[in-house]
Design an enzyme around this catalytic site. Structure first.
Site, PDB file in Angstrom:
ATOM      1  N   SER A  79      12.894  10.934  43.692  1.00  0.00           N
ATOM      2  CA  SER A  79      11.680  11.778  43.662  1.00  0.00           C
ATOM      3  C   SER A  79      10.346  10.780  43.474  1.00  0.00           C
ATOM      4  CB  SER A  79      11.682  12.729  42.714  1.00  0.00           C
ATOM      5  OG  SER A  79      12.085  12.259  41.443  1.00  0.00           O
ATOM      6  N   GLU A  96       6.290  10.111  42.402  1.00  0.00           N
ATOM      7  CA  GLU A  96       4.864  10.558  41.873  1.00  0.00           C
ATOM      8  C   GLU A  96       3.817   9.931  42.356  1.00  0.00           C
ATOM      9  OE1 GLU A  96       4.506  10.841  37.259  1.00  0.00           O
ATOM     10  OE2 GLU A  96       3.017   9.256  37.761  1.00  0.00           O
ATOM     11  N   ASP A 102      -2.751  14.354  26.698  1.00  0.00           N
ATOM     12  CA  ASP A 102      -3.604  13.693  25.704  1.00  0.00           C
ATOM     13  C   ASP A 102      -4.508  14.371  24.917  1.00  0.00           C
ATOM     14  OD1 ASP A 102      -2.312  11.370  26.742  1.00  0.00           O
ATOM     15  OD2 ASP A 102      -3.864  10.840  27.975  1.00  0.00           O
ATOM     16  N   PHE A 146      -1.217  -1.453  30.203  1.00  0.00           N
ATOM     17  CA  PHE A 146      -0.707   0.223  30.054  1.00  0.00           C
ATOM     18  C   PHE A 146       0.542   0.251  29.022  1.00  0.00           C
ATOM     19  CE2 PHE A 146       1.458   4.015  31.978  1.00  0.00           C
ATOM     20  CZ  PHE A 146       0.347   4.974  31.578  1.00  0.00           C
ATOM     21  N   HIS A 165      13.286   8.679  39.985  1.00  0.00           N
ATOM     22  CA  HIS A 165      12.082   9.056  39.855  1.00  0.00           C
ATOM     23  C   HIS A 165      11.203   7.719  40.004  1.00  0.00           C
ATOM     24  CE1 HIS A 165       8.792  11.945  39.858  1.00  0.00           C
ATOM     25  NE2 HIS A 165       8.031  11.158  38.973  1.00  0.00           N
TER      26      HIS A 165
END
Length: 302
Positions: A33, A35, A127, A230, A280
């Site tokens: 899959s 994103e 968040d 990140f 994913h």
């Protein structure tokens, strides 16, 4: 050779054997899959659709689109999800966060998706807004709300290295178990760079009594500096060997891409041979690295 050295040599040999064996030779059905995120410019939108068209040929189980913490980005997610469904026929799963919407708003969004033949959702807390200490809803509450509205196929988040706000990994596992008990169909993990990290986490999930699918989230790295920044915010460990691999590539995007694809390919090979059947990919709206890694998994366009 000492017993310890013999053991290390044995495990090294086992690891190399897993890397050298071609995944296509393993008789398992691999599912993938992808994103994406909503583009903010016409050029980015063109890149997104080019990536969607290319990755569509690999027949993914579903594609997801991230969801911003404001109504403007949220609306773009709704539009893109419906467009993907209409134009490609693929299963399209919007991200949905509960942190910035009331229960009634969430119910309306869910009903709209169901009415537009969107049956899959990635349910997230989101968040916490600055200045607030506690959310009015959690992802477990969102899963329950969605399941009451309709029989959605629901993916939730999991954190092999612990959520940054969690007091302990056991607390994290308790929360994940609650999400599955509420009706989640699978969990997609935060990205990671050590196959053992995922495998140990998977074992802990089994001991916790979680019998749903735990799908590893794979991030093919193209911008290393952005990744390090990140990763620091999301409690993801970047190993020293990765720092060394990317040294001297600041102005060499081609080399960075090759390194990123190689690291991810090695990881999915090891995971696949440890029984992982679904992956994913966090594409960052680009198809090249994810497509190459899927090729190494034995996936081919018909």
């Amino acid at each position: 050779m000492t017993n310890e050295n013999q053991q290390q040599s044995y495990f090294s040999a086992q690891y190399l054997a897993k890397l050298n064996q071609h995944i296509a030779d393993i008789k398992t059905e691999v599912g993938v899959s992808f994103e994406f995120f909503p583009p903010s410019t016409p050029v980015m939108e063109e890149t997104l659709w080019g990536s969607i068209e290319r990755l569509k040929t690999l027949k993914p189980k579903f594609v997801s689109v991230t969801y911003g913490a404001n109504s403007g980005t949220r609306d773009r997610t709704h539009e893109i999800i419906k467009d993907i469904k209409a134009k490609t026929g693929m299963v399209a799963a919007p991200h949905l966060t509960c942190i910035d919407a009331s229960k009634e708003e969430l119910r309306q969004i869910a009903r709209d998706y169901w009415a537009n033949d969107i049956r899959s959702i990635v349910a997230l807390r989101g968040d916490i807004p600055e200045g607030e200490s506690k959310p009015h809803m959690y992802s477990t509450d969102l899963v329950k709300l969605l399941k009451k509205e309709a029989d959605f196929d629901i993916s939730v988040a999991a954190y092999p290295e612990k959520h940054p706000e969690a007091s302990s990994q056991q607390f994290d596992l308790d929360v994940l178990k609650a999400k599955f008990d509420a009706g989640a169909n699978r969990a997609i993990t935060q990205f990671f760079f050590d196959a053992e990290t995922f495998l140990r986490f998977r074992d802990k999930c089994v001991k916790q009594g979680i019998d749903g699918d735990i799908v590893p989230g794979i991030l093919p790295v193209s911008n290393y500096k952005t990744l390090v920044k990140f990763a620091g915010l999301t409690n993801v460990n970047v190993p020293d060997w990765m720092h060394k691999l990317y040294q001297g590539t600041d102005n060499d995007p081609m080399t960075r891409n090759l390194i990123g694809a190689s690291v991810a390919m090695d990881m999915v090979k090891v995971l696949s041979q440890e029984g992982v059947k679904d992956f994913h990919f966090y594409t960052l709206n680009r198809s090249d690295l994810s497509y190459a890694i899927c090729h190494s998994l034995g996936l081919r366009p018909e």
